[in-house]
Design a protein around this motif. Structure first.
Motif, PDB file in Angstrom:
ATOM      1  N   UNK A   1     -64.184   2.649 -11.276  1.00  0.00           N
ATOM      2  CA  UNK A   1     -62.814   2.918 -11.673  1.00  0.00           C
ATOM      3  C   UNK A   1     -62.460   1.611 -10.904  1.00  0.00           C
ATOM      4  N   UNK A   2     -60.876   0.972 -11.354  1.00  0.00           N
ATOM      5  CA  UNK A   2     -60.621  -0.674 -11.579  1.00  0.00           C
ATOM      6  C   UNK A   2     -59.625  -0.054 -10.337  1.00  0.00           C
ATOM      7  N   UNK A   3     -59.678  -1.274  -9.800  1.00  0.00           N
ATOM      8  CA  UNK A   3     -58.635  -1.318  -8.939  1.00  0.00           C
ATOM      9  C   UNK A   3     -57.058  -1.377  -9.698  1.00  0.00           C
ATOM     10  N   UNK A   4     -56.799  -2.109 -10.523  1.00  0.00           N
ATOM     11  CA  UNK A   4     -56.019  -1.632 -11.142  1.00  0.00           C
ATOM     12  C   UNK A   4     -55.382  -0.524 -11.221  1.00  0.00           C
ATOM     13  N   UNK A   5     -57.054   0.366 -11.289  1.00  0.00           N
ATOM     14  CA  UNK A   5     -56.102   2.498 -12.325  1.00  0.00           C
ATOM     15  C   UNK A   5     -55.538   2.375 -10.788  1.00  0.00           C
ATOM     16  N   UNK A   6     -56.920   2.070  -9.637  1.00  0.00           N
ATOM     17  CA  UNK A   6     -56.654   3.375  -8.334  1.00  0.00           C
ATOM     18  C   UNK A   6     -54.463   2.456  -8.182  1.00  0.00           C
ATOM     19  N   UNK A   7     -54.264   1.751  -8.318  1.00  0.00           N
ATOM     20  CA  UNK A   7     -52.957   1.240  -8.288  1.00  0.00           C
ATOM     21  C   UNK A   7     -52.169   1.821  -8.600  1.00  0.00           C
ATOM     22  N   UNK A   8     -52.244   2.170  -9.773  1.00  0.00           N
ATOM     23  CA  UNK A   8     -51.248   3.291 -11.342  1.00  0.00           C
ATOM     24  C   UNK A   8     -51.357   4.544 -11.114  1.00  0.00           C
ATOM     25  N   UNK A   9     -52.627   5.024 -10.304  1.00  0.00           N
ATOM     26  CA  UNK A   9     -52.845   6.642  -9.981  1.00  0.00           C
ATOM     27  C   UNK A   9     -51.282   6.728  -8.680  1.00  0.00           C
ATOM     28  N   UNK A  10     -52.302   5.751  -7.520  1.00  0.00           N
ATOM     29  CA  UNK A  10     -51.316   5.572  -6.964  1.00  0.00           C
ATOM     30  C   UNK A  10     -49.943   5.748  -6.721  1.00  0.00           C
ATOM     31  N   UNK A  11     -49.618   4.279  -7.216  1.00  0.00           N
ATOM     32  CA  UNK A  11     -47.865   4.575  -7.736  1.00  0.00           C
ATOM     33  C   UNK A  11     -47.799   5.851  -8.889  1.00  0.00           C
ATOM     34  N   UNK A  12     -48.140   6.490  -9.670  1.00  0.00           N
ATOM     35  CA  UNK A  12     -48.067   7.536 -10.157  1.00  0.00           C
ATOM     36  C   UNK A  12     -47.542   8.677  -9.608  1.00  0.00           C
ATOM     37  N   UNK A  13     -48.325   8.552  -8.365  1.00  0.00           N
ATOM     38  CA  UNK A  13     -49.039   9.660  -6.959  1.00  0.00           C
ATOM     39  C   UNK A  13     -47.250   9.715  -6.933  1.00  0.00           C
ATOM     40  N   UNK A  14     -46.990   8.553  -6.171  1.00  0.00           N
ATOM     41  CA  UNK A  14     -45.688   7.874  -4.919  1.00  0.00           C
ATOM     42  C   UNK A  14     -44.391   8.885  -6.347  1.00  0.00           C
ATOM     43  N   UNK A  15     -44.009   8.577  -7.673  1.00  0.00           N
ATOM     44  CA  UNK A  15     -43.219   8.547  -8.347  1.00  0.00           C
ATOM     45  C   UNK A  15     -43.740  10.095  -8.669  1.00  0.00           C
ATOM     46  N   UNK A  16     -44.281  10.454  -8.390  1.00  0.00           N
ATOM     47  CA  UNK A  16     -43.973  12.150  -9.175  1.00  0.00           C
ATOM     48  C   UNK A  16     -43.275  12.653  -7.463  1.00  0.00           C
ATOM     49  N   UNK A  17     -43.639  12.155  -6.372  1.00  0.00           N
ATOM     50  CA  UNK A  17     -43.036  12.646  -5.317  1.00  0.00           C
ATOM     51  C   UNK A  17     -42.302  12.263  -5.365  1.00  0.00           C
ATOM     52  N   UNK A  18     -41.608  10.827  -5.113  1.00  0.00           N
ATOM     53  CA  UNK A  18     -39.773  10.470  -5.634  1.00  0.00           C
ATOM     54  C   UNK A  18     -39.517  12.118  -6.648  1.00  0.00           C
ATOM     55  N   UNK A  19     -40.143  11.818  -7.931  1.00  0.00           N
ATOM     56  CA  UNK A  19     -39.421  13.000  -8.727  1.00  0.00           C
ATOM     57  C   UNK A  19     -39.571  14.985  -7.752  1.00  0.00           C
ATOM     58  N   UNK A  20     -40.168  15.456  -7.556  1.00  0.00           N
ATOM     59  CA  UNK A  20     -40.004  16.713  -6.704  1.00  0.00           C
ATOM     60  C   UNK A  20     -38.999  16.006  -5.968  1.00  0.00           C
ATOM     61  N   UNK A  21     -38.909  15.241  -4.843  1.00  0.00           N
ATOM     62  CA  UNK A  21     -37.894  15.041  -4.164  1.00  0.00           C
ATOM     63  C   UNK A  21     -36.544  14.931  -4.223  1.00  0.00           C
ATOM     64  N   UNK A  22     -36.392  14.509  -5.327  1.00  0.00           N
ATOM     65  CA  UNK A  22     -34.879  14.474  -6.226  1.00  0.00           C
ATOM     66  C   UNK A  22     -34.479  15.664  -7.385  1.00  0.00           C
ATOM     67  N   UNK A  23     -35.517  16.209  -7.588  1.00  0.00           N
ATOM     68  CA  UNK A  23     -35.650  17.840  -7.990  1.00  0.00           C
ATOM     69  C   UNK A  23     -35.164  18.178  -6.900  1.00  0.00           C
ATOM     70  N   UNK A  24     -35.541  18.455  -5.420  1.00  0.00           N
ATOM     71  CA  UNK A  24     -34.650  18.895  -5.134  1.00  0.00           C
ATOM     72  C   UNK A  24     -33.575  18.956  -4.142  1.00  0.00           C
TER      73      UNK A  24
END
Length: 148
Positions: A1-24
């Protein structure tokens, strides 16, 4: 797995958490708005009922004291209505703002989701190309080794 992919996965996870917080936040703002609007509705209904009773009482003839009392009750009721109207408007604004923030958060999440998906597709394509190249080399070596 590439570093770029890792970064994208971390960003996706962060945005998912933000989305959950905004939903709340949106759900809380919606609940507060509904509660405030319900209080305002109940108070307006009560005012309307009181006015109906007072109209009936006026037709039946009432003492001046009753009219004075009615005036005070209506004055306080109007103040409460005004306060609740302002509170309801603030709650509506907060709810609308939270809804807009949720929509923006959802868009960001989807954007990173698509970026990650494209990155995975690129990696799969590169792996497939590398496998094909390796197979070609093995075929060429096998052909050369077997005296093709």
């Amino acid at each position: 797995m590439s570093k770029t992919r890792d970064v994208f996965e971390k960003m996706l996870k962060w945005h998912e958490q933000e989305k959950q917080a905004k939903t709340k936040e949106y759900q809380q703002a919606l609940t507060f708005f509904e509660e405030t609007a319900t209080k305002l509705y109940d108070l307006l209904r009560k005012k309307e009922e009181q006015e109906g009773k007072d109209t009936e009482a006026l037709m039946a003839g009432v003492p001046v004291r009753h009219l004075q009392h009615h005036g005070k009750v209506m004055k306080f009721m109007h103040q409460d209505i005004h306060t609740l109207t302002l509170e309801t408007n603030k709650a509506r604004f907060k709810m609308d703002t939270a809804k807009d923030e949720l929509a923006a958060s959802f868009q960001e999440f989807k954007k990173y989701e698509k970026l990650l998906e494209k990155k995975k597709e690129e990696e799969a394509k590169l792996i497939k190309q590398a496998d094909a190249k390796l197979m070609d080399e093995l075929s060429a070596r096998s052909f050369a080794f077997n005296g093709g």
